[in-house]
Design an enzyme around this catalytic site. Structure first.
Site, PDB file in Angstrom:
ATOM      1  N   VAL A   1       0.102  -5.308  -4.341  1.00 53.12           N
ATOM      2  CA  VAL A   1       1.243  -5.364  -3.370  1.00 53.12           C
ATOM      3  C   VAL A   1       2.432  -5.495  -4.518  1.00 53.12           C
ATOM      4  O   VAL A   1       3.555  -5.700  -4.187  1.00 53.12           O
ATOM      5  CB  VAL A   1       1.522  -6.555  -2.463  1.00 53.12           C
TER       6      VAL A   1
ATOM      7  N   HIS B   1      -2.097  -2.088   1.263  1.00 51.12           N
ATOM      8  CA  HIS B   1      -1.993  -3.473   1.784  1.00 51.12           C
ATOM      9  C   HIS B   1      -0.662  -4.105   1.735  1.00 51.12           C
ATOM     10  O   HIS B   1      -0.332  -5.121   1.869  1.00 51.12           O
ATOM     11  CB  HIS B   1      -2.932  -4.483   1.135  1.00 51.12           C
TER      12      HIS B   1
END
Ligand code: APR
Length: 247
Positions: free
Chosen positions: A88, A104
């Site tokens: 991320v 994600h």
């Protein structure tokens, strides 16, 4: 040549970003990452979950991409590269990779947990790590949450479809810095293998993928990926290789 890269937290480890399943001795070690990255965790204690993501947001801003991120960005000079990342952070983009699919989510996307409206205000500072911080409020009264895919949530269609398409078109897949235990991301190398294309795993430790991978490089990303770049550049594309062999 088309290369599909699947990266996990391990590629950012050498930049100083802690992975999920390594020994956890840090500020957040007493909390279970599953508790901090799940819809239940958010419902039960949004202040703690918000503090964790705000801390990671600022941590990523304070670090730099490493030789592994940069090598993957340089592969774009010799091939069409799609980076499929479980991370991320924004280190692939900051290293120069242009096609990055975040399965994600991202520490740099925020939205209201009620009306889903995008939240673009600057993030509050975090001069020192805290275990609880009240998240900002949306005009609708909802709480601002990070644009992260939490356990219990489905992956975003766009990045997932782009990832499957990239693996279906790839001539080579490189899987780097992931424990290969979280699905559906961990299923992508199996799709590549079912197509008969080579899958190279780069990880200092064995994972459930190691046995079926075409090749395993037991090295860190920062060491292995620049070397792989040189080998790929020297080898040229498979069609050039076939042409060379037929002469
Ligand atoms: N170079 C390459 N690999 C490394 C390095 C390094 N320098 N350091 C550690 N690794 C490897 C570890 O051996 C491990 O296999 O990186 C992997 C990190 O695994 P995890 O911490 O499980 O991270 P990841 O695979 O990305 O987790 C997948 O799980 O927690 C969820 O959503 C979260 O995206 C995350 C997903």
């Amino acid at each position: 040549m088309r290369i599909a890269v699947l990266s996990g937290a391990g590629i950012s480890a050498e930049s100083g970003v802690p992975t999920f399943r390594d020994d956890r001795n840090g500020f957040w070690s007493k909390y279970d990452p599953y508790e901090l990255s799940s819809t239940d965790g958010w419902k039960n204690n949004p202040e703690r979950v918000w503090a964790w993501y705000l801390w990671r947001h600022h941590l990523v801003l304070d670090v730099e991409p490493n030789d592994g991120h940069r090598a993957i960005a340089h592969w774009q000079d010799i091939a069409e590269v799609t980076v499929i990342t479980q991370n991320v952070d924004n280190l692939h983009e900051r290293a120069g990779s242009s096609d990055v699919q975040h399965l994600h989510g991202s520490l740099f996307e925020f939205r209201c947990d009620t009306c889903e409206r995008h939240f673009g205000d600057p993030m509050p500072d975090m001069p020192e790590p805290l275990h609880e911080v009240a998240p900002p409020r949306c005009g609708c009264g909802g709480l601002i949450r990070p644009g992260i895919v939490w356990f219990g949530e489905s992956l975003p269609d766009g990045p997932w479809n782009a990832a499957v398409d990239a693996v279906q078109r790839a001539d080579l897949m490189v899987v780097v810095g992931t424990s290969s235990v979280v699905y559906p991301a961990a299923g992508l190398p199996d799709l590549a293998l079912s197509r008969g294309i080579p899958v190279i795993e780069v990880n200092p430790l064995a994972t459930p993928l190691s046995e079926s991978a075409t090749a395993v490089v037991r090295e860190s990303a920062g060491v292995a990926l620049p070397t792989l770049l040189q080998r790929l550049a020297a080898a040229g594309s498979p069609s050039e290789e076939r042409a060379r062999k037929s002469n």
